[in-house]
Design a protein around this motif. Structure first.
Motif, PDB file in Angstrom:
ATOM      1  N   ALA A 113      12.456  -1.341   4.042  1.00 59.89           N
ATOM      2  CA  ALA A 113      13.647  -2.240   4.618  1.00 59.89           C
ATOM      3  C   ALA A 113      13.758  -0.936   5.352  1.00 59.89           C
ATOM      4  N   LEU A 114      13.338   0.588   5.484  1.00 58.77           N
ATOM      5  CA  LEU A 114      14.197   1.522   6.503  1.00 58.77           C
ATOM      6  C   LEU A 114      13.151   1.399   7.294  1.00 58.77           C
ATOM      7  N   SER A 115      13.613   1.497   8.585  1.00 59.60           N
ATOM      8  CA  SER A 115      12.973   2.107  10.006  1.00 59.60           C
ATOM      9  C   SER A 115      11.452   3.408   9.526  1.00 59.60           C
ATOM     10  N   PHE A 175       0.870  -1.223  -0.034  1.00 59.11           N
ATOM     11  CA  PHE A 175       0.037  -0.334  -0.106  1.00 59.11           C
ATOM     12  C   PHE A 175       0.685   1.482  -0.214  1.00 59.11           C
ATOM     13  N   GLU A 176       1.777   1.323   0.955  1.00 58.04           N
ATOM     14  CA  GLU A 176       2.703   2.751   0.787  1.00 58.04           C
ATOM     15  C   GLU A 176       3.694   2.759  -0.609  1.00 58.04           C
ATOM     16  N   PHE A 232       9.861  14.647  -8.999  1.00 58.40           N
ATOM     17  CA  PHE A 232       9.071  13.244  -8.294  1.00 58.40           C
ATOM     18  C   PHE A 232       9.352  12.333  -8.822  1.00 58.40           C
ATOM     19  N   GLY A 233      10.232  12.758 -10.022  1.00 65.29           N
ATOM     20  CA  GLY A 233      10.632  10.228 -10.181  1.00 65.29           C
ATOM     21  C   GLY A 233      11.523   9.985  -8.914  1.00 65.29           C
ATOM     22  N   ALA A 234      12.214  11.052  -8.547  1.00 62.97           N
ATOM     23  CA  ALA A 234      13.877  10.763  -7.684  1.00 62.97           C
ATOM     24  C   ALA A 234      12.749  10.710  -6.260  1.00 62.97           C
ATOM     25  N   ALA A 235      11.519  11.850  -5.710  1.00 65.47           N
ATOM     26  CA  ALA A 235      11.023  11.157  -4.763  1.00 65.47           C
ATOM     27  C   ALA A 235      10.128   9.491  -5.013  1.00 65.47           C
ATOM     28  N   ALA A 236       9.365   9.422  -6.518  1.00 61.80           N
ATOM     29  CA  ALA A 236       9.116   8.538  -6.326  1.00 61.80           C
ATOM     30  C   ALA A 236      10.166   6.814  -6.134  1.00 61.80           C
ATOM     31  N   ALA A 237      10.787   7.380  -6.712  1.00 60.50           N
ATOM     32  CA  ALA A 237      12.187   6.135  -6.457  1.00 60.50           C
ATOM     33  C   ALA A 237      12.355   5.595  -4.885  1.00 60.50           C
ATOM     34  N   THR A 238      13.001   6.108  -4.736  1.00 60.06           N
ATOM     35  CA  THR A 238      12.878   7.136  -3.316  1.00 60.06           C
ATOM     36  C   THR A 238      12.012   6.459  -2.234  1.00 60.06           C
ATOM     37  N   GLN A 239      10.808   6.511  -2.475  1.00 65.24           N
ATOM     38  CA  GLN A 239       9.792   5.928  -1.517  1.00 65.24           C
ATOM     39  C   GLN A 239       9.530   4.538  -1.862  1.00 65.24           C
TER      40      GLN A 239
END
Length: 406
Positions: A284-286, A148-149, A272-279
């Motif tokens: 795996a990150l807390s 979902f996230e 926005f592409g970088a934002a979506a990619a990092t998300q």
């Protein structure tokens, strides 16, 4: 040990929810993409109608005012009237805006069309996010929220970036740059309405509907401090998005002397592409590590962005924007995940609507402030002040979060 298969009707219902999950993700992406279609076209509007950078920020601010108005009046009502009964009118509003863009390209029509677009987006953001979570839970009740996230963030931010890229490409390579992009998205919006109608509803209407009231920011009292940190994170992230969807294309075309239409779309798409990619890469990150990484990345990106402005370097400007966008994406994902977890199911749409309300205030204030500043300062000086103020906000947010956790 005997394993009993689920009844056929339960399997069929689960399949419908699984299909609906991807349909609503696509609808979310299309609707958000439509909201950024005008961004790479602003330099064309400026050239044809003599717009100033301040006028562009007014047009952008009108859109953000539409979003906030809609969030205040209707962003939360899907909790009791149903998700589909909010999404379908919202898509209709976006279709009306597309028609206005087509038939009234002058400044008054542009202002009205952007306001109507904002009304539709304000109804869609929190509703579609809550809808995706409920469809995911109905399809995979024993799974975590990772899918979902990932999908909701990709549809939201990825859609925003895709809209600028598609519009910029169409404006560069296809005739009628102020018409073709809107015609394409008008068709996509019509298909989106069909997709919503085919998706099962996830909200059971209460026997007695609550009395209508405008949106409130609501969350459990014990989580108010955590909600405040999430809201500040969303505000800071959207301030970066506001910069790139308002003044950045004109800044690249003017101050950096790169007027290509496709490039205008690429500049915003990178953020926005970088934002979506990092998300997508941060599952795996807390939550704590995701927040910290987002703050550091956005701050570092703003510093590189400022260097690119000062040195008139397109490459540094793009790299800084991508890094800052990646950090903003992590901060926004952290905020949505925190609010979705802390809000009770019966007020989840309302809590998310409150978060999006604050996030979109991050679009209005900084962008409008920049537009006013450019009337008295050079665009480079105004944007350098913007980066400094945003760095201070990030520092204050990180310090508050650390104090809460200590």
């Amino acid at each position: 040990m005997t394993v009993t298969a689920a009844p056929r009707h339960e399997r069929a219902t689960s399949t419908r929810h699984g299909t609906g999950f991807w349909l609503i993700a696509a609808v979310f992406a299309v609707s958000m993409a439509f909201s950024t279609v005008p961004t790479p076209l602003y330099p064309i509007y400026q050239r044809e109608d003599g717009f100033t950078p301040f006028t562009v920020t007014i047009v952008f601010a009108v859109y953000a005012v539409g979003v906030v108005t809609s969030l205040l009046l209707a962003g939360h009502i899907s909790d009791w009237v149903g998700r589909r009964r909010v999404l379908l009118p919202a898509l209709a509003l976006e279709a009306v805006a597309a028609v206005l863009f087509l038939v009234w390209p002058a400044l008054p029509g542009l202002l009205i069309a952007r306001f109507v677009t904002g009304l539709g987006v304000g109804m869609i953001t929190a509703t579609a996010t809550a809808y995706l979570l409920e469809l995911h839970s109905a399809h995979k009740p024993n799974a975590g929220r990772g899918r979902f996230e990932l999908v909701s963030a990709a549809a939201n931010l990825g859609g925003l970036g895709a809209g600028t890229l598609v519009a910029g490409a169409l404006a560069q390579f296809v005739d009628a740059p102020l018409r073709t992009p809107y015609l394409v998205f008008l068709v996509l919006l019509a298909l989106s309405a069909v997709a919503v109608a085919a998706t099962p509803e996830t909200v059971i209407a209460p026997a007695v509907k609550p009395r209508y009231r405008p949106q409130r920011i609501r969350v459990a009292a014990a989580d108010q401090a955590g909600y405040a940190v999430a809201a500040a994170s969303a505000f800071a992230g959207f301030a970066v998005f506001g910069l790139f969807t308002s003044l950045a294309p004109s800044f690249v075309a003017g101050s950096l002397h790169h007027p290509g239409r496709l490039l205008a779309g690429v500049v915003v798409f990178l953020v926005f592409g970088a934002a979506a990619a990092t998300q997508a890469a941060s599952n795996a990150l807390s939550p704590a590590r995701r927040f910290t990484t987002g703050v550091v990345a956005q701050a570092a990106g703003l510093i590189v962005l400022g260097a690119g402005m000062q040195l008139s370097s397109l490459m540094l400007f793009l790299v800084g924007g991508a890094i800052a966008g990646g950090g903003a994406g992590l901060l926004f994902k952290s905020a949505v995940g925190a609010v979705a977890a802390m809000a009770a199911p019966e007020v989840r749409g309302e809590a998310l609507a409150g978060l999006f309300l604050i996030a979109y205030l991050g679009l209005i204030g900084p962008a409008l402030g920049l537009g006013i500043a450019t009337r008295f300062l050079s665009a480079t000086t105004a944007m350098l002040w913007f980066t400094g103020i945003l760095l201070a906000l990030l520092g204050a947010t990180a310090a508050t979060n650390r104090a809460l956790r200590s």
